[in-house]
Design a protein around this motif. Structure first.
Motif, PDB file in Angstrom:
ATOM      1  N   THR A 273       0.850  -1.187   0.000  1.00 63.34           N
ATOM      2  CA  THR A 273       0.000   0.000   0.000  1.00 63.34           C
ATOM      3  C   THR A 273       0.887   1.239   0.000  1.00 63.34           C
ATOM      4  O   THR A 273       1.821   1.332   0.804  1.00 63.34           O
ATOM      5  CB  THR A 273      -0.924   0.022   1.231  1.00 63.34           C
ATOM      6  N   LEU A 274       0.591   2.165  -0.887  1.00 65.07           N
ATOM      7  CA  LEU A 274       1.338   3.417  -0.998  1.00 65.07           C
ATOM      8  C   LEU A 274       0.423   4.570  -0.606  1.00 65.07           C
ATOM      9  O   LEU A 274      -0.755   4.595  -0.983  1.00 65.07           O
ATOM     10  CB  LEU A 274       1.840   3.632  -2.432  1.00 65.07           C
ATOM     11  N   ARG A 275       0.980   5.524   0.140  1.00 65.91           N
ATOM     12  CA  ARG A 275       0.227   6.727   0.493  1.00 65.91           C
ATOM     13  C   ARG A 275       1.176   7.918   0.408  1.00 65.91           C
ATOM     14  O   ARG A 275       2.175   7.977   1.130  1.00 65.91           O
ATOM     15  CB  ARG A 275      -0.354   6.622   1.895  1.00 65.91           C
ATOM     16  N   ILE A 276       0.875   8.822  -0.495  1.00 64.00           N
ATOM     17  CA  ILE A 276       1.672  10.043  -0.669  1.00 64.00           C
ATOM     18  C   ILE A 276       0.727  11.216  -0.457  1.00 64.00           C
ATOM     19  O   ILE A 276      -0.204  11.430  -1.254  1.00 64.00           O
ATOM     20  CB  ILE A 276       2.323  10.116  -2.068  1.00 64.00           C
ATOM     21  N   ALA A 277       0.945  11.976   0.606  1.00 64.27           N
ATOM     22  CA  ALA A 277       0.056  13.077   0.964  1.00 64.27           C
ATOM     23  C   ALA A 277       0.877  14.339   1.153  1.00 64.27           C
ATOM     24  O   ALA A 277       1.975  14.291   1.727  1.00 64.27           O
ATOM     25  CB  ALA A 277      -0.721  12.758   2.238  1.00 64.27           C
ATOM     26  N   ASN A 278       0.360  15.444   0.657  1.00 59.91           N
ATOM     27  CA  ASN A 278       1.009  16.736   0.866  1.00 59.91           C
ATOM     28  C   ASN A 278       0.028  17.695   1.520  1.00 59.91           C
ATOM     29  O   ASN A 278      -1.191  17.586   1.344  1.00 59.91           O
ATOM     30  CB  ASN A 278       1.509  17.327  -0.457  1.00 59.91           C
ATOM     31  N   SER A 279       0.563  18.623   2.294  1.00 59.65           N
ATOM     32  CA  SER A 279      -0.259  19.625   2.960  1.00 59.65           C
ATOM     33  C   SER A 279      -0.644  20.714   1.971  1.00 59.65           C
ATOM     34  O   SER A 279      -0.270  20.679   0.793  1.00 59.65           O
ATOM     35  CB  SER A 279       0.508  20.213   4.145  1.00 59.65           C
ATOM     36  N   ALA A 280      -1.380  21.699   2.471  1.00 56.73           N
ATOM     37  CA  ALA A 280      -1.790  22.817   1.613  1.00 56.73           C
ATOM     38  C   ALA A 280      -0.570  23.638   1.225  1.00 56.73           C
ATOM     39  O   ALA A 280       0.380  23.779   2.009  1.00 56.73           O
ATOM     40  CB  ALA A 280      -2.809  23.695   2.333  1.00 56.73           C
TER      41      ALA A 280
ATOM     42  N   GLY B  45      -4.632  -3.679  -9.094  1.00 57.17           N
ATOM     43  CA  GLY B  45      -4.733  -2.949  -7.840  1.00 57.17           C
ATOM     44  C   GLY B  45      -5.780  -1.854  -7.898  1.00 57.17           C
ATOM     45  O   GLY B  45      -6.615  -1.796  -8.816  1.00 57.17           O
ATOM     46  N   GLU B  46      -5.717  -0.967  -6.909  1.00 54.92           N
ATOM     47  CA  GLU B  46      -6.668   0.133  -6.807  1.00 54.92           C
ATOM     48  C   GLU B  46      -5.914   1.410  -6.487  1.00 54.92           C
ATOM     49  O   GLU B  46      -4.873   1.376  -5.808  1.00 54.92           O
ATOM     50  CB  GLU B  46      -7.707  -0.149  -5.708  1.00 54.92           C
ATOM     51  N   LEU B  47      -6.467   2.523  -6.961  1.00 44.88           N
ATOM     52  CA  LEU B  47      -5.847   3.820  -6.702  1.00 44.88           C
ATOM     53  C   LEU B  47      -6.924   4.844  -6.452  1.00 44.88           C
ATOM     54  O   LEU B  47      -7.957   4.870  -7.131  1.00 44.88           O
ATOM     55  CB  LEU B  47      -4.967   4.259  -7.884  1.00 44.88           C
ATOM     56  N   ALA B  48      -6.694   5.706  -5.453  1.00 49.46           N
ATOM     57  CA  ALA B  48      -7.593   6.813  -5.133  1.00 49.46           C
ATOM     58  C   ALA B  48      -6.747   8.071  -4.986  1.00 49.46           C
ATOM     59  O   ALA B  48      -5.689   8.053  -4.352  1.00 49.46           O
ATOM     60  CB  ALA B  48      -8.365   6.535  -3.848  1.00 49.46           C
ATOM     61  N   ALA B  49      -7.207   9.143  -5.577  1.00 47.62           N
ATOM     62  CA  ALA B  49      -6.471  10.411  -5.526  1.00 47.62           C
ATOM     63  C   ALA B  49      -7.459  11.552  -5.464  1.00 47.62           C
ATOM     64  O   ALA B  49      -8.480  11.543  -6.159  1.00 47.62           O
ATOM     65  CB  ALA B  49      -5.557  10.566  -6.746  1.00 47.62           C
ATOM     66  N   GLY B  50      -7.152  12.540  -4.644  1.00 52.03           N
ATOM     67  CA  GLY B  50      -8.026  13.692  -4.545  1.00 52.03           C
ATOM     68  C   GLY B  50      -7.630  14.600  -3.407  1.00 52.03           C
ATOM     69  O   GLY B  50      -6.745  14.270  -2.599  1.00 52.03           O
ATOM     70  N   PRO B  51      -8.274  15.758  -3.296  1.00 55.93           N
ATOM     71  CA  PRO B  51      -7.952  16.710  -2.228  1.00 55.93           C
ATOM     72  C   PRO B  51      -8.454  16.215  -0.874  1.00 55.93           C
ATOM     73  O   PRO B  51      -9.387  15.416  -0.787  1.00 55.93           O
ATOM     74  CB  PRO B  51      -8.684  17.990  -2.660  1.00 55.93           C
TER      75      PRO B  51
ATOM     76  N   GLY C 251      -4.788  19.976   1.296  1.00 58.65           N
ATOM     77  CA  GLY C 251      -3.724  19.249   0.612  1.00 58.65           C
ATOM     78  C   GLY C 251      -4.269  18.280  -0.411  1.00 58.65           C
ATOM     79  O   GLY C 251      -5.423  18.370  -0.853  1.00 58.65           O
ATOM     80  N   PHE C 252      -3.423  17.317  -0.765  1.00 56.12           N
ATOM     81  CA  PHE C 252      -3.782  16.329  -1.792  1.00 56.12           C
ATOM     82  C   PHE C 252      -3.176  15.004  -1.373  1.00 56.12           C
ATOM     83  O   PHE C 252      -2.071  14.949  -0.804  1.00 56.12           O
ATOM     84  CB  PHE C 252      -3.256  16.759  -3.161  1.00 56.12           C
ATOM     85  N   GLU C 253      -3.881  13.918  -1.678  1.00 58.69           N
ATOM     86  CA  GLU C 253      -3.434  12.595  -1.244  1.00 58.69           C
ATOM     87  C   GLU C 253      -3.619  11.585  -2.361  1.00 58.69           C
ATOM     88  O   GLU C 253      -4.640  11.601  -3.061  1.00 58.69           O
ATOM     89  CB  GLU C 253      -4.205  12.150   0.004  1.00 58.69           C
ATOM     90  N   VAL C 254      -2.627  10.742  -2.515  1.00 60.43           N
ATOM     91  CA  VAL C 254      -2.676   9.634  -3.472  1.00 60.43           C
ATOM     92  C   VAL C 254      -2.474   8.347  -2.691  1.00 60.43           C
ATOM     93  O   VAL C 254      -1.474   8.193  -1.969  1.00 60.43           O
ATOM     94  CB  VAL C 254      -1.595   9.782  -4.562  1.00 60.43           C
ATOM     95  N   THR C 255      -3.407   7.417  -2.813  1.00 61.77           N
ATOM     96  CA  THR C 255      -3.332   6.121  -2.143  1.00 61.77           C
ATOM     97  C   THR C 255      -3.491   5.028  -3.186  1.00 61.77           C
ATOM     98  O   THR C 255      -4.419   5.085  -4.006  1.00 61.77           O
ATOM     99  CB  THR C 255      -4.425   5.980  -1.071  1.00 61.77           C
ATOM    100  N   ALA C 256      -2.579   4.078  -3.148  1.00 64.92           N
ATOM    101  CA  ALA C 256      -2.606   2.990  -4.129  1.00 64.92           C
ATOM    102  C   ALA C 256      -2.354   1.670  -3.422  1.00 64.92           C
ATOM    103  O   ALA C 256      -1.553   1.594  -2.475  1.00 64.92           O
ATOM    104  CB  ALA C 256      -1.559   3.216  -5.215  1.00 64.92           C
ATOM    105  N   PHE C 257      -3.026   0.641  -3.879  1.00 63.05           N
ATOM    106  CA  PHE C 257      -2.804  -0.723  -3.408  1.00 63.05           C
ATOM    107  C   PHE C 257      -2.352  -1.576  -4.589  1.00 63.05           C
ATOM    108  O   PHE C 257      -3.033  -1.645  -5.615  1.00 63.05           O
ATOM    109  CB  PHE C 257      -4.068  -1.320  -2.792  1.00 63.05           C
ATOM    110  N   LEU C 258      -1.203  -2.218  -4.437  1.00 65.55           N
ATOM    111  CA  LEU C 258      -0.651  -3.080  -5.480  1.00 65.55           C
ATOM    112  C   LEU C 258      -0.558  -4.491  -4.915  1.00 65.55           C
ATOM    113  O   LEU C 258       0.141  -4.720  -3.919  1.00 65.55           O
ATOM    114  CB  LEU C 258       0.739  -2.596  -5.914  1.00 65.55           C
ATOM    115  N   PRO C 259      -1.252  -5.446  -5.505  1.00 62.64           N
ATOM    116  CA  PRO C 259      -1.210  -6.821  -4.980  1.00 62.64           C
ATOM    117  C   PRO C 259       0.163  -7.447  -5.160  1.00 62.64           C
ATOM    118  O   PRO C 259       0.895  -7.129  -6.120  1.00 62.64           O
ATOM    119  CB  PRO C 259      -2.276  -7.544  -5.808  1.00 62.64           C
ATOM    120  N   ALA C 260       0.522  -8.317  -4.241  1.00 57.90           N
ATOM    121  CA  ALA C 260       1.830  -8.976  -4.318  1.00 57.90           C
ATOM    122  C   ALA C 260       1.916  -9.904  -5.512  1.00 57.90           C
ATOM    123  O   ALA C 260       2.984 -10.068  -6.122  1.00 57.90           O
ATOM    124  CB  ALA C 260       2.101  -9.747  -3.024  1.00 57.90           C
TER     125      ALA C 260
END
Length: 446
Positions: A373-380, A407-413, A418-427
């Protein structure tokens, strides 16, 4: 003094004087127009019809005053005054499209008026440039300077001023030949017309350069993407195909007394793998045929999560406040998963730097049994966000990579701005359904 070309000043001056008649004939003895370069954006040329109507109305107003001047102060008959004034008015209108012939008509008409009316001009009236004559000549010179090169405008101005001075110098009557106001007015119209033309040409060249720059940027982006696809194909697909080929070649030696059918099937597998590698090399050759990337970078191995610290260090060196953490126990992943995870983090960090200046970024990697699982988040952002030069393909590329691996990916404010990108990549990415090696005996393969 002798210059680098071996000619002295007198030699160059003589050559210039000999070429002057030919230059004047090319510049001023022509009826061809000089269209301005087109600017691919709304401009005042869109108002050209309205400008033309206003120009025609102004021309006829000046013509009425010109007729009164020629009949009242220059002593011409009504027929002569109307003929000469209307001729100059028509030339002034034609100057919007053919300024050089129009300038000849106005200049010749000025000389004719000066010679015909020499005996009847009032002593206190300007000769040969009354106000109306200066207005007509100035209008034509303005359009000529705007439509043609500055050299042509200067040549026309010199000839117009010289013609007026000659008419005033050879007059026999007590006329007012003071040109102290007429010459600066004509010079000013040429300067203004040339300046407007220079600004217009500069804007046209800038617009053309922007188009070329956009095309070059698009071409460079395409080549970089083709190079990236080529490297990924080389590192992921070619590796597995090579392993298949080697295993198919070694497999008969791992079995005691292999049957002919087994040898034949394994030979077919190896042959297909070799053919696939050859076809892959041809595809890579096409993808790299126009690649502008350096040869060493072109064949460099694709990055994995082992290089994530290096990527974060570069981003931190660019002045971004970034923190990274890993949750769970790192485990080996498939090469495609590692590559896609690295690219998703890289693109998310690039978007944060581009669209959220001054913001802090947090990168989280979560390892678990099902995958990563990846999570990349930035503040305002701390300051104003610069306008985007165009619609990018970063999020689209991340979604395609995630979908390719199942996998699945979600991105949005997020609520804090801020803004956040979350992704799930199966093994274990899903494998494509394999076709049967041979049709069932009881079925018709057709």
């Amino acid at each position: 003094m002798i210059t680098g070309d071996g000619r002295g000043p007198l030699t160059r001056l003589g050559a210039g004087l000999r070429a002057l008649p030919r230059t004047l004939r090319q510049d001023l003895w022509t009826t061809a127009g000089a269209p301005l370069p087109r600017i691919p954006e709304p401009s005042w040329l869109d108002w050209l019809p309205a400008f033309g109507v206003l120009w025609v109305l102004s021309t006829w107003v000046v013509t009425v005053f010109q007729v009164n001047v020629l009949t009242g102060w220059y002593g011409l008959g009504p027929g002569q005054a109307v003929l000469l004034s209307v001729g100059q008015a028509v030339a002034l209108i034609v100057a919007m499209f053919r300024p050089v012939p129009a300038w000849w008509v106005v200049t010749v008409a000025m000389v004719v008026i000066a010679r015909v009316s020499e005996a009847g001009v009032a002593p206190d009236e300007a000769y040969p440039w009354p106000v109306t004559e200066v207005a007509m000549q100035g209008g034509v010179l303005f359009l000529l300077a705007f439509r043609h090169r500055p050299r042509v405008a200067v040549e026309a101005l010199v000839i117009s001023v010289a013609a007026g001075l000659v008419c005033g110098a050879f007059t026999t009557g007590p006329h007012n030949t003071d040109t102290g106001w007429a010459v600066p007015v004509l010079l000013g119209t040429v300067v203004v017309g040339s300046a407007l033309r220079g600004r217009w040409v500069a804007r046209a060249k800038l617009a053309e350069q922007e188009v070329l720059t956009a095309e070059e940027r698009a071409r460079r982006t395409l080549l970089e993407e083709r190079s990236r696809i080529a490297r990924e194909l080389h590192d992921v697909v070619a590796h597995h195909m090579s392993v298949i080929s080697i295993q198919a070649q070694v497999a008969p030696h791992l079995v005691d007394d292999p049957s002919d059918e087994l040898r034949e099937n394994l030979a077919g597998i190896r042959e297909n793998a070799v053919e696939a590698l050859a076809e892959l090399r041809r595809v890579l050759g096409v993808l790299r045929s126009e690649d502008a990337v350096a040869q060493g970078v072109r064949h460099a191995p694709q990055p994995t999560l082992d290089r994530l610290d290096e990527l974060i260090g570069k981003v931190r060196g660019a002045g971004v406040r970034i923190t990274a953490e890993t949750v769970g126990t790192p485990q080996p992943l498939a090469p495609g998963v590692e590559l896609s995870a690295f690219r998703i983090v890289q693109e998310a960090l690039s978007n944060a730097m581009r669209h959220a200046p001054g913001a802090s970024v947090r990168v989280t990697l979560g390892y678990h049994g099902a995958g990563l699982t990846l999570r990349i988040a930035n503040s305002a952002p701390d300051g104003p966000v610069p306008p985007a030069p165009g619609s990018g393909h970063g999020l689209l590329g991340m979604r395609e990579r995630t979908a390719m691996l199942g996998g699945e990916l979600a991105a949005g404010p997020v609520p804090d701005g801020g803004f956040e990108v979350t992704a799930f990549l199966p093994a274990d990415p899903p494998k494509p359904a394999a076709a049967p090696l041979s049709p069932a005996p009881a079925e018709d393969s057709r």
